[in-house]
Design a protein around this motif. Structure first.
Motif, PDB file in Angstrom:
ATOM      1  N   GLY A 146       0.801  -1.228  -0.109  1.00  0.00           N
ATOM      2  CA  GLY A 146       0.044   0.025   0.124  1.00  0.00           C
ATOM      3  C   GLY A 146       0.862   1.050  -0.129  1.00  0.00           C
ATOM      4  O   GLY A 146       2.013   1.129   0.378  1.00  0.00           O
ATOM      5  N   PRO A 147       0.144   2.431  -0.298  1.00  0.00           N
ATOM      6  CA  PRO A 147       0.918   3.545  -0.134  1.00  0.00           C
ATOM      7  C   PRO A 147       1.015   4.112   1.142  1.00  0.00           C
ATOM      8  O   PRO A 147       0.377   3.914   2.135  1.00  0.00           O
ATOM      9  N   LEU A 148       2.098   4.884   1.305  1.00  0.00           N
ATOM     10  CA  LEU A 148       2.652   5.548   2.498  1.00  0.00           C
ATOM     11  C   LEU A 148       1.485   6.783   2.886  1.00  0.00           C
ATOM     12  O   LEU A 148       0.943   7.310   1.744  1.00  0.00           O
ATOM     13  N   ALA A 149       0.983   7.066   3.920  1.00  0.00           N
ATOM     14  CA  ALA A 149       0.187   8.173   4.295  1.00  0.00           C
ATOM     15  C   ALA A 149       0.925   9.570   3.735  1.00  0.00           C
ATOM     16  O   ALA A 149       0.184  10.352   3.357  1.00  0.00           O
ATOM     17  N   ALA A 150       2.085   9.533   3.471  1.00  0.00           N
ATOM     18  CA  ALA A 150       2.829  10.766   2.984  1.00  0.00           C
ATOM     19  C   ALA A 150       4.265  10.233   2.586  1.00  0.00           C
ATOM     20  O   ALA A 150       4.878   9.396   3.078  1.00  0.00           O
ATOM     21  N   PRO A 151       4.529  10.728   1.267  1.00  0.00           N
ATOM     22  CA  PRO A 151       5.965  10.423   0.841  1.00  0.00           C
ATOM     23  C   PRO A 151       7.018  10.834   1.910  1.00  0.00           C
ATOM     24  O   PRO A 151       7.151  11.722   2.794  1.00  0.00           O
ATOM     25  N   VAL A 152       8.161   9.851   2.109  1.00  0.00           N
ATOM     26  CA  VAL A 152       9.214  10.012   3.035  1.00  0.00           C
ATOM     27  C   VAL A 152      10.359  10.165   2.168  1.00  0.00           C
ATOM     28  O   VAL A 152      10.972   9.456   1.571  1.00  0.00           O
ATOM     29  N   LYS A 153      11.112  11.457   2.470  1.00  0.00           N
ATOM     30  CA  LYS A 153      12.380  11.811   1.764  1.00  0.00           C
ATOM     31  C   LYS A 153      13.444  12.040   2.754  1.00  0.00           C
ATOM     32  O   LYS A 153      13.410  12.347   3.833  1.00  0.00           O
ATOM     33  N   GLY A 154      14.695  11.724   2.388  1.00  0.00           N
ATOM     34  CA  GLY A 154      15.847  11.885   3.194  1.00  0.00           C
ATOM     35  C   GLY A 154      16.053  11.047   4.245  1.00  0.00           C
ATOM     36  O   GLY A 154      15.426   9.735   4.152  1.00  0.00           O
ATOM     37  N   VAL A 155      16.666  11.323   5.396  1.00  0.00           N
ATOM     38  CA  VAL A 155      17.060  10.238   6.435  1.00  0.00           C
ATOM     39  C   VAL A 155      16.062  10.578   7.642  1.00  0.00           C
ATOM     40  O   VAL A 155      15.652  11.661   8.136  1.00  0.00           O
ATOM     41  N   HIS A 156      15.363   9.252   8.012  1.00  0.00           N
ATOM     42  CA  HIS A 156      14.542   9.558   9.076  1.00  0.00           C
ATOM     43  C   HIS A 156      14.666   8.141   9.961  1.00  0.00           C
ATOM     44  O   HIS A 156      15.279   7.185   9.445  1.00  0.00           O
ATOM     45  N   GLY A 157      14.152   8.345  11.343  1.00  0.00           N
ATOM     46  CA  GLY A 157      14.029   7.249  11.910  1.00  0.00           C
ATOM     47  C   GLY A 157      12.599   6.537  11.451  1.00  0.00           C
ATOM     48  O   GLY A 157      11.553   7.528  11.257  1.00  0.00           O
ATOM     49  N   VAL A 158      12.525   5.284  11.748  1.00  0.00           N
ATOM     50  CA  VAL A 158      11.131   4.480  11.178  1.00  0.00           C
ATOM     51  C   VAL A 158      10.897   3.658  12.700  1.00  0.00           C
ATOM     52  O   VAL A 158      11.689   2.843  13.030  1.00  0.00           O
ATOM     53  N   GLU A 159       9.552   3.883  13.090  1.00  0.00           N
ATOM     54  CA  GLU A 159       9.173   2.898  14.363  1.00  0.00           C
ATOM     55  C   GLU A 159       7.883   2.074  13.583  1.00  0.00           C
ATOM     56  O   GLU A 159       7.163   2.640  12.739  1.00  0.00           O
ATOM     57  N   VAL A 160       8.275   0.867  13.871  1.00  0.00           N
ATOM     58  CA  VAL A 160       7.179  -0.024  13.592  1.00  0.00           C
ATOM     59  C   VAL A 160       6.223  -0.664  14.614  1.00  0.00           C
ATOM     60  O   VAL A 160       6.935  -1.025  15.856  1.00  0.00           O
ATOM     61  N   VAL A 161       4.981  -0.399  14.645  1.00  0.00           N
ATOM     62  CA  VAL A 161       4.036  -1.007  15.724  1.00  0.00           C
ATOM     63  C   VAL A 161       3.392  -1.899  15.298  1.00  0.00           C
ATOM     64  O   VAL A 161       2.660  -1.959  14.326  1.00  0.00           O
ATOM     65  N   LEU A 162       3.471  -3.146  16.019  1.00  0.00           N
ATOM     66  CA  LEU A 162       2.517  -4.426  15.586  1.00  0.00           C
ATOM     67  C   LEU A 162       1.679  -4.577  16.741  1.00  0.00           C
ATOM     68  O   LEU A 162       1.844  -4.527  17.771  1.00  0.00           O
ATOM     69  N   ARG A 163       0.533  -4.503  16.117  1.00  0.00           N
ATOM     70  CA  ARG A 163      -0.709  -4.382  16.961  1.00  0.00           C
ATOM     71  C   ARG A 163      -1.546  -5.790  16.817  1.00  0.00           C
ATOM     72  O   ARG A 163      -2.188  -6.251  15.711  1.00  0.00           O
ATOM     73  N   GLY A 164      -1.691  -6.792  17.792  1.00  0.00           N
ATOM     74  CA  GLY A 164      -2.243  -7.995  17.515  1.00  0.00           C
ATOM     75  C   GLY A 164      -1.181  -9.198  17.386  1.00  0.00           C
ATOM     76  O   GLY A 164      -0.196  -8.944  16.938  1.00  0.00           O
ATOM     77  N   ALA A 165      -1.648 -10.521  17.368  1.00  0.00           N
ATOM     78  CA  ALA A 165      -0.856 -11.685  17.120  1.00  0.00           C
ATOM     79  C   ALA A 165      -0.468 -11.605  15.746  1.00  0.00           C
ATOM     80  O   ALA A 165      -1.370 -11.950  15.005  1.00  0.00           O
ATOM     81  N   LEU A 166       0.684 -11.539  15.315  1.00  0.00           N
ATOM     82  CA  LEU A 166       1.366 -11.664  14.015  1.00  0.00           C
ATOM     83  C   LEU A 166       2.975 -11.778  13.827  1.00  0.00           C
ATOM     84  O   LEU A 166       3.419 -11.498  14.801  1.00  0.00           O
TER      85      LEU A 166
END
Length: 940
Positions: free
Chosen positions: A911-931
């Motif tokens: 899927g698409p990102l909510a907004a394009p991400v350019k340059g250097v950033h930190g990324v946090e991934v949150v897992l909700r539910g058993a997966l």
């Protein structure tokens, strides 16, 4: 075939092994894959067995020289000594190998299962006694020295073929076959793998044994790290991988990782296991399973050949085909327990003694001292599961009486003596001269007295008047016939439960059954299944141990309290410890002695650390040593009386009572703040700690970089009045690190002997690479440019001189975000997730439960000119809703995760990102539910 290439010692070993391999039938090759390989007479191959235990002496084969436990050898910090001990043990293995085999069986094998190189990450691990240290460098250095001794110095032939145990992430015993050890890349590469890599790349290791546990969701016996890491190292390609006992069957039976044994055995062979230790000597079971795997196409002939080739290569290197050229062949029986080995055992046991505290210089004791030795371990020498049969036992009491005279050394074991009166017979339990027990005693005399030893946590042993332990025979009868608790399932331990009626019922812990009195014979049995059927006993205290201790302590010039553990009880293979406390009975003995005599020495003889807060505050002198084998008593006496100045150093941290310990299954030492590397709190006794009878002064430390190394130099002076040994320890710290790194990390050490007033210049070399860390962003080891501190001193907490170096080079690059998928397991930090297998055969992922969200963080990800979409590899079996949230560039994108129909059935959610991400950033991934999440693939 006398002219065959494999018979020609002038032909290189690989070529010989390849030639021999080509002459074997498929059936013969498969048969060689079991631990007990049959002879192949037509080719001149004898029957062969892998696996002779040699951890600190030859085990399970009869009397042999017994050296200190491995953790005690670790306390010596002495490479040269470890090599000499390895030489002695290897030589005795050779002697056992030369003995005629019984009943046509294979001779004792030269493939020795030692040393254990699992780092001592957690002090509650039941097998703590088997490892060298909590630090990977110290572990690797000592293991390298020991394996060099076992291997021998001959350029062609090996004295024995050492095996490193247990690969990988193995520091818990409870449920060890079903628990998974999470080893994220930094912990794997910075803490676990170096313990193995050092000895392997040194060229003195012939084999490696995988561990019983699961690693990142996959059983260690089918771990990809066998090929991806181990076999890729220098000298790794030829390593024989020997399974642990019954572990191949565990793949199906206990771990349920495969549907049937042919599939499990085939997967193990494909993963790199070459030798199957399964079903004891019943090789046909393994042969049938591997044959079926071949017939079903689960393995190939080439994979069988690769495994057999490593077998043959090891056997050629240990001289099996060239007895006339093998310099170790014909080793005589006179080496077993010879005078030189006995003296070496005493030297090793002396160097293993660590002086933890010595207020007022109470030690050494004067040569004319009148002493009291108290505590049951003061007149005992205990073995562990991997000890050999002792040639002799010298207790501390024996040794002190040898030196000072019997009349100058009193003794009290401190154990309560009780009499047990049967309700059924109205008579006392009595032990006949042959150990027979019956409830027939009319009155309390010596035969009716039993010494009670409380080992803590409800575990008790009972001894009759001659010192023999109550034990259960094969018919369920009790008798006082055991010399010590022993055997895989200990039969000498009991739980004494006092009921509301004041009477005691006795449970036999080896069987879980209760003690009853047999009608007619009045013998004692373990026939009672339930507590209600147990015999109630009235307990009469004949004498109180603490009172006897106080009496002998008060009459002595000084008192030595000997405390510690029995290696078969409350912490051993298959059983982790519950806490760090001394058994309450031993604490009572110690306090009684100290109250009666302020000149008290506590000698702890144990397989692991204890929390000794009260002793450290109240007892003037405290020593620790591991169980020291046949010479342990003399070694302690040598130190206490000043014949040897103590120079042992702690190979692991000793924590305070109540100090927070991570969960035993939390292998992430970085996040948990575990071991001296990351421990922020002050422990009771730090890693590397150990006092001496003299003083050492450290000069200023200078450091420079030469040829890719940091070279640190300083002078050390013996400023005291006695000769002694100092272990100079060099640590590093990275104050400018962009990631969490150790608060201090051992980088080098040297043990030096100095006479009074003598000064020595010590130079220690550290590869600049060793100052760095594993960079998860790029999957490689890196040493960032910047400042690094080098600190020298007497322990990890006693750092007396410091210097600084600067490493130059390009700045570290951010993690590439568009050059391929980000593997979820390569996170920088995480919370609430577990590592798991991606498929049964390979790959890793992360998983989250449904009780709390899991979080992954990836620092400094470079998205260049922009990422607009992402594809997630996910799997899920649980019903209900689950989602993955991506936080990047200030925007949050949520993806719903459907059920995929199985944990190994992966789907791609795009899927698409909510907004394009350019340059250097930190990324946090949150897992909700058993997966489960395997990777994230960002695209433009």
């Amino acid at each position: 075939m006398p002219d065959a290439p494999y018979r020609d010692a002038r032909v290189p070993a690989h070529q010989r092994a390849t030639d021999l391999l080509g002459r074997l039938t498929t059936a013969e090759k498969i048969a060689l894959l079991h631990q007990h390989a049959p002879a192949v007479p037509r080719l001149g191959l004898a029957a062969h067995t892998t696996g002779t235990e040699a951890l600190h002496g030859v085990s399970w084969l009869g009397p042999a020289t017994s050296f200190p436990q491995a953790v005690g050898l670790g306390a010596t910090w002495d490479r040269a000594l470890l090599k000499r001990v390895g030489e002695a043990v290897g030589t005795e293995v050779r002697a056992f190998h030369e003995r005629p085999a019984e009943d046509g069986r294979a001779p004792i094998g030269l493939n020795v299962w030692a040393p254990v190189v699992n780092p001592l990450r957690h002090p509650l691990w039941g097998r703590n006694e088997e490892g060298y240290a909590e630090d990977p460098l110290l572990t690797a250095e000592l293991a390298t020295a020991y394996t060099r001794g076992l291997r021998g110095d001959h350029p062609v032939y090996w004295r024995t073929a050492p095996t490193l145990k247990h690969f990988l992430g193995y520091n818990n015993e409870n449920d060890r076959t079903s628990t998974s050890s999470d080893l994220r890349p930094r912990v794997l590469h910075e803490y676990e793998l170096p313990c193995y890599r050092g000895p392997v790349e040194a060229g003195a290791v012939a084999a490696v044994m995988p561990s019983y546990n699961i690693v990142n969701g996959r059983p260690a016996h089918v771990s990809g790290y066998l090929k991806d890491e181990l076999r890729g190292w220098r000298n790794g390609a030829d390593l024989l991988v020997c399974s642990d006992a019954e572990a191949p069957s565990n793949l199906v039976a206990a771990q349920r990782h495969f549907a049937d044994h042919a599939e499990g055995h085939g997967a193990a062979l494909r993963a790199g296991v070459d030798s199957f230790t399964d079903h004891g000597t019943d090789a046909p079971v393994t042969i049938a399973r591997l044959t079926e795997a071949l017939e079903r196409g689960l393995i190939t002939e080439a994979e069988i050949d690769a495994a057999v080739l490593r077998h043959l290569l090891m056997r050629i290197r240990t001289g099996e085909l060239d007895p006339e050229l093998d310099p170790y062949a014909g080793t005589g029986q006179d080496v077993v327990g010879c005078d030189a080995h006995r003296e070496l055992a005493r030297q090793a046991a002396r160097q293993a003694v660590v002086l933890l505290r010595n207020a007022g210089d109470l030690l050494p004791l004067p040569a004319d001292a009148a002493l009291a030795v108290v505590g049951p371990l003061g007149d005992d020498v205990l073995r562990d599961w991997y000890s050999g049969s002792l040639l002799y036992r010298t207790t501390l009491l024996d040794a002190l009486r040898e030196r000072l005279g019997t009349d100058r050394v009193a003794f009290a074991d401190g154990l309560d003596r009780i009499a047990l009166r049967s309700t059924a017979t109205g008579r006392y339990l009595t032990a006949a001269a042959d150990g027979t027990l019956s409830a027939t005693g009319h009155q309390v005399g010596p035969a009716e007295e039993f010494a009670v030893q409380d080992w803590g946590h409800g575990v008790t042993t009972l001894q009759a008047r001659d010192g023999r332990y109550l034990t259960k025979d094969g018919y369920g009868m009790l008798a006082a016939t055991a010399e010590h608790p022993d055997e895989w399932v200990v039969q000498e331990t009991f739980r004494l439960e006092r009921g509301e009626d004041g009477r005691v019922r006795i449970q036999h812990l080896g069987t879980g059954r209760w003690v009853a009195v047999a009608a007619g014979s009045h013998a004692l049995t373990t026939y009672a299944v339930a507590r209600d059927a147990a015999e109630p006993f009235t307990v009469r205290t004949v004498s109180a141990g603490a009172e006897r201790v106080a009496a002998v302590a008060a009459a002595a010039g000084a008192v030595v309290v000997v405390a510690g553990n029995d290696p078969h009880l409350n912490g051993r293979e298959t059983e982790d410890r519950i806490d760090l406390a001394l058994p309450p009975q031993q604490e009572e003995i110690l306090r009684a002695a100290r109250a009666a005599n302020p000149r008290t020495v506590l000698a702890v003889v144990s397989s692991y650390p204890y929390a000794l807060d009260w002793a450290d505050a109240e007892v003037p002198a405290v020593l620790w040593t591991a169980h020291g084998g046949q010479e342990g008593g003399r070694a302690l006496a040598d130190v206490m009386l000043g014949d040897h100045s103590p120079a042992g150093r702690l190979p692991q941290t000793w924590y305070r009572a109540g100090q927070r310990l991570p969960d035993l299954l939390d292998y992430d030492i970085i996040t948990a703040g575990a071991t001296y590397l990351y421990l922020a709190d002050e422990p009771l006794y730090p890693f590397g700690h150990g006092l001496s009878y003299t003083r050492f002064t450290y000069g200023a430390l200078s450091a420079e970089t030469i040829d890719g190394h940091a070279v640190a130099t300083l002078t050390v002076t013996n400023s005291g009045a006695r000769a002694g040994a100092e272990v100079v320890q060099l640590y590093s710290r990275a104050p400018e690190s962009r990631v969490p790194t150790p608060l201090r990390r051992l980088q080098a050490f040297e043990r030096i002997e100095l006479a009074p007033g003598e000064q020595r210049t010590v130079s220690l070399r550290v590869p600049l690479a060793a100052l760095g860390h594993f960079d998860t962003a790029h999957g490689r080891w890196t040493t960032d440019p910047g400042r690094y501190a080098l600190l020298a001193g007497a322990s990890s907490a006693d750092l007396r001189s410091e210097a600084e170096i600067t490493v130059t080079g390009p700045a570290p690059l951010p993690r590439p975000g568009l050059d391929g998928p980000l593997l979820a397991r390569d996170f920088d930090t995480a919370r609430g997730i577990r590592l798991t297998d991606r498929t049964p055969a390979g790959g890793e992922a992360v998983e989250c439960g449904d009780t709390a969200p899991g979080r992954l963080a990836f620092d400094t990800v470079d998205f260049a000119d922009g990422a607009t979409s992402v594809a997630l590899a996910v799997s899920r079996t649980a019903p209900g809703s689950a989602a993955v949230e991506l936080h990047a560039g200030g925007a949050v994108t949520r993806f719903e995760v459907p059920s995929t129909g199985g944990r190994h059935r992966w789907q791609t959610v795009r899927g698409p990102l909510a907004a394009p991400v350019k340059g250097v950033h930190g990324v946090e991934v949150v897992l909700r539910g058993a997966l489960r999440l395997a990777e994230l693939d960002f695209t433009r």
